[in-house]
Design an enzyme around this catalytic site. Structure first.
Site, short mmCIF file in Angstrom:
data_model
loop_
_atom_site.label_atom_id
_atom_site.label_comp_id
_atom_site.label_asym_id
_atom_site.label_seq_id
_atom_site.Cartn_x
_atom_site.Cartn_y
_atom_site.Cartn_z
CB CYS C 232 -0.89 0.32 0.99
SG CYS C 232 -2.31 -1.30 1.08
CG HIS C 233 0.30 4.44 1.91
ND1 HIS C 233 -0.55 3.13 2.94
CD2 HIS C 233 0.60 5.29 1.76
CE1 HIS C 233 -1.46 3.78 2.58
NE2 HIS C 233 -1.02 4.76 2.02
N GLY C 234 4.06 1.28 0.64
CA GLY C 234 5.77 0.42 0.54
C GLY C 234 6.89 0.57 2.07
#
Lengths: 443, 74, 268
Positions: C232-234
């Protein structure tokens, strides 16, 4: 229930007194009596005696002398109807509200007046006053309530003491109708006094010209504003004179005792001087023992009877009505000795010379009893009530003022009074009359 | 009652403290002790009542409950 | 109607025993049925009598709220018998009621206390009913634990389970991975935790598969550190589930778990 009854702020202005000068329970008996007459001829009289007990009385000149042959006994029914449902208050509300605040409400009737009196502590009176107004002026006489008091009437009649019946009889014999009417309903009339009869009687007698409002322990201005709020029909009504006629009535009831009343005409209340002379004469002849356990007084009657007869009781009675009066001797004695006692009494009335000494004794006794009675609020109220209802504001005197007048009575006045009384005698007797002579038998 | 006689009577025959009186004086006379007694007896009551009702429930439903048929089904 | 001829009959005071052929006037008379006659009290001594004689104006007073009130006596009302309701111990007139006072009171208070006990029991039952409704329900509790057979998970693999509605990662770490993670100094980490604090047995890592950033499910064996990676956001997690890179603030959560035997894991 009571919301629509007018409430008067009667005692807002009542003075607060310190403990150091606390008035006696009976109030100050020598305080000033103030009188005013309202435009509708209602008389208001009040005496701020500072008593913690306040008494307010609404008096109507509607006593039993105003009864006619068709409504005989109506005042007795009226007296017992006090406290029945009125226009704005039920029977229950009246009793409950008055008892709740600790006041007392009663109706008093005699031959001249019908009065409704409320008495109680000052704060209580303020709360209970609307009910006095209701009971005295807003009667409705619901037929079912009126018929309910029949038993009470029967009981009242059955429990009349014989001496009271003797007094009733002597009035009946002396005046025949009018003042001759009894304070009690005749048995034959019980159940015949209807609601309409009562209403008619009230409508024709409870008029502002025949009424007065009396207060003890109330400020006159407060009482005036209260009296102004009373809804009374204006008018004077009719007064039928009831002259003294004389006669004899006997009622043989058996028993051991005979009650005999020998009487002659007395003084009218309107003639204050003569009334006082009769009052002195009454005391001079003797009104029974004042001292505990003594059996006879020091009066003329006891003296002329002597010590030979024992076990009898006697008194002199003196009643003044508006236009006439009744003066006489009432004897209660065992039937054996009744005859000679009655003869002595008649002889005394007919031919006694009143001495200066007798008059002085009579005056002193009269003053004492006036002052002692004046200390009792109930008594004073009744006294002033009768005066205001009959004399209508003219020359109304408090007991202490009357005392001051007693000294002006002379021996001659007293002798004249006795002469007037003895002019035509009346004899009434009840009980065991075996030995009681008829009037014409007495020499 | 004559107070004097009452006194003499109680002196001659001192009242024996009976069981009822003991119970009353110890437990029921004060609200606090009575409430305490209530709370204390609730513990025992709960235990007995729960066990008892459990026992009757099992007895009534003999053979219908899982724990009765557990052995057979396995 | 009175006929003049009958008038003389009214003056007769004899009762006719034998009829004299004259018509008697029909006199109506009602005999009073009074059984109680009140005799007015006249006093027994001359003094008493003397005190009772009126000497002035006679008036009669009565009122609704004063002592002249009359109560009519009823003699036909029987006093009700309440002995059926009374306790036996106080019925006898020869026994003092105070003797049985304690036992009577005891009985009354015992009944009251019994009610007290009953209501305390019921109150407790009601209260515990309500309180227990706040705790987890039976189906939740049934899923609260998960048993995992470790023999099924090969070394180097991360297996995902469903536990309490969430993904659970169980990772069988290789010796190499263990060494790497053991050697990472805790001070260099965002959420400093040594590998030993996170695992019970070094070869088994048990973490919740929920990214501490915004709750995505990370991908196993991915990312810069070979552990987990949140797509999702790394966020990069290492093989101990610790955050190493990316926006997530905390390490992956380690649930309570035990190893009852060598090849069994119980989570919950």
């Amino acid at each position: 229930m009571t919301s629509n009854l007018a409430k008067f702020p009667l005692f807002r202005t009542a003075t607060i007194r310190g403990y150091a000068q606390l008035a006696p329970l009976g109030g100050i008996s020598s305080c000033e009596l103030k009188t005013t007459v309202l435009p509708n001829k209602l008389v208001v009289a009040s005496s701020e005696s500072q008593s913690p007990i306040t008494r307010i009385s609404i008096v109507f000149r509607a006593g039993s002398r105003n009864e006619a042959s068709d409504n005989l006994g109506v005042t007795h029914v009226l007296r017992n109807s006090a406290g029945l449902s009125t226009k704005n208050a039920s029977q229950f509300a009246i009793i409950r509200n008055i008892q709740q605040v600790g006041a007392a409400l009663y109706a008093t009737t005699d031959r001249e007046i019908v009065s409704y009196t409320l008495e109680g502590p000052r704060q209580a009176i303020e709360k209970a006053l609307p009910f006095l107004t209701e009971v005295a002026t807003q009667q409705v006489f619901k037929p079912w309530e009126v018929s309910d008091i029949t038993n009470r009437l029967l009981l009242d009649i059955a429990t009349r003491p014989l001496q009271l019946r003797a007094i009733d009889l002597v009035h009946n014999a002396a005046f025949r109708s009018g003042l001759g009417n009894s304070l009690f309903i005749p048995k034959s009339q019980i159940g015949k006094i209807s609601s309409e009869t009562l209403q008619h009687y009230v409508a024709s007698n409870f008029l502002s010209g025949r009424a007065s409002v009396i207060g003890l322990g109330v400020d006159i201005s407060d009482l005036e504003s209260y009296a102004q709020g009373l809804k009374l029909e204006t008018g004077e009504g009719n007064d039928t004179p009831s002259p003294y006629k004389g006669g004899e009535l006997r009622s043989n009831k058996g028993g051991n005792t005979a009650f005999v009343a020998v009487a002659g005409e007395g003084a009218a209340l309107r003639d204050a001087k003569e009334a006082l002379a009769f009052a002195v004469l009454q005391r001079a002849i003797g009104v029974g023992p004042h001292i505990k356990w003594s059996t006879r007084d020091n009066g003329l009657l006891s003296k002329s009877i002597g010590a030979s007869i024992d076990n009898y009781a006697s008194t002199t009675f003196n009643v003044s009505y508006a236009d006439t009066g009744l003066f006489g001797i009432l004897i209660a004695a065992p039937s054996k000795s009744a005859g000679s006692l009655v003869e002595t009494a008649v002889k005394l009335l007919k031919c006694t010379k009143i001495s200066e000494e007798d008059v002085t004794r009579g005056k002193n006794q009269l003053k004492t009893s006036l002052l002692l009675d004046g200390e009792s609020g109930t008594h004073t109220l009744q006294n002033i009530g009768t005066q205001t209802a009959i004399l209508r504001g003219a020359s109304i005197q408090s007991p202490s003022q009357i005392v001051a007048l007693v000294d002006s009575v002379s021996a001659n006045d007293v002798q004249c009074a006795l002469k007037k009384a003895a002019k035509k005698l009346t004899l009434a007797s009840i009980g065991n009359l075996t030995n009681v002579p008829y009037l014409d038998e007495i020499k | 009652m004559n107070l004097l006689t009452g006194l003499q009577f109680s002196k001659q025959f001192p009242k024996k403290m009976g069981f009822q009186q003991t119970v009353y004086n110890l437990v029921f006379k004060r609200t606090s002790t009575m409430a305490l007694a209530c709370v204390a007896s609730v513990f025992f009551f709960e235990r007995t009542f729960d066990l008892g009702s459990e026992y009757f429930f099992d007895k009534i439903n003999e053979g219908k409950l899982w724990k009765h048929i557990k052995d057979k089904s396995q | 109607m009175l006929k003049p001829a009958n008038v003389p009959n009214y003056f007769r005071a004899v009762s006719q025993v034998v009829s004299n052929q004259l018509t008697a006037g029909n006199q109506a008379a009602i005999l009073p049925s009074k059984s109680i006659v009140y005799v007015p009290y006249t006093g027994t001594s001359a003094l008493a009598l003397s005190r009772a004689l009126p000497s002035g104006n006679v008036s009669v007073t009565t009122g609704p709220a004063v002592s002249t009130q009359v109560r009519w006596a009823h003699t036909d009302i029987t006093v009700p018998d309440f002995s059926a309701y009374r306790k036996d111990s106080v019925k006898s007139p020869n026994v003092r009621s105070s003797d049985s006072e304690d036992s009577r009171k005891n009985f009354t208070y015992l009944i009251a206390s019994a009610f007290g006990v009953g209501s305390a029991y019921s109150a407790k039952a009601v209260v515990s009913q309500f309180v227990s409704s706040m705790s987890a329900s039976a189906d939740v509790l049934a899923l609260a634990k998960i048993e995992i057979k470790l023999a099924d998970i090969p070394e180097g693999k991360s297996v995902t389970f469903k536990w309490r509605g969430k993904p659970l990662f169980v990772r069988h770490r290789t010796q190499e991975e263990i060494q790497i993670e053991q050697s990472v100094p805790a001070s260099s980490l965002r959420d400093p935790q040594h590998d030993n604090e996170r695992v019970q047995r070094p070869e088994w890592l048990v973490v919740l598969g929920v990214c501490t950033h915004l709750g995505c499910v990370p991908i196993a064996n991915a990312g810069d550190f070979g552990g987990y990676y949140c797509p999702c956001h790394g966020s990069h997690y290492d093989a101990s589930g610790r955050i190493r890179k990316g926006p997530a603030p905390l390490n992956l959560e380690v649930p309570e778990h035990i190893f009852p035997s060598d090849d069994l894991l119980i989570v919950g």
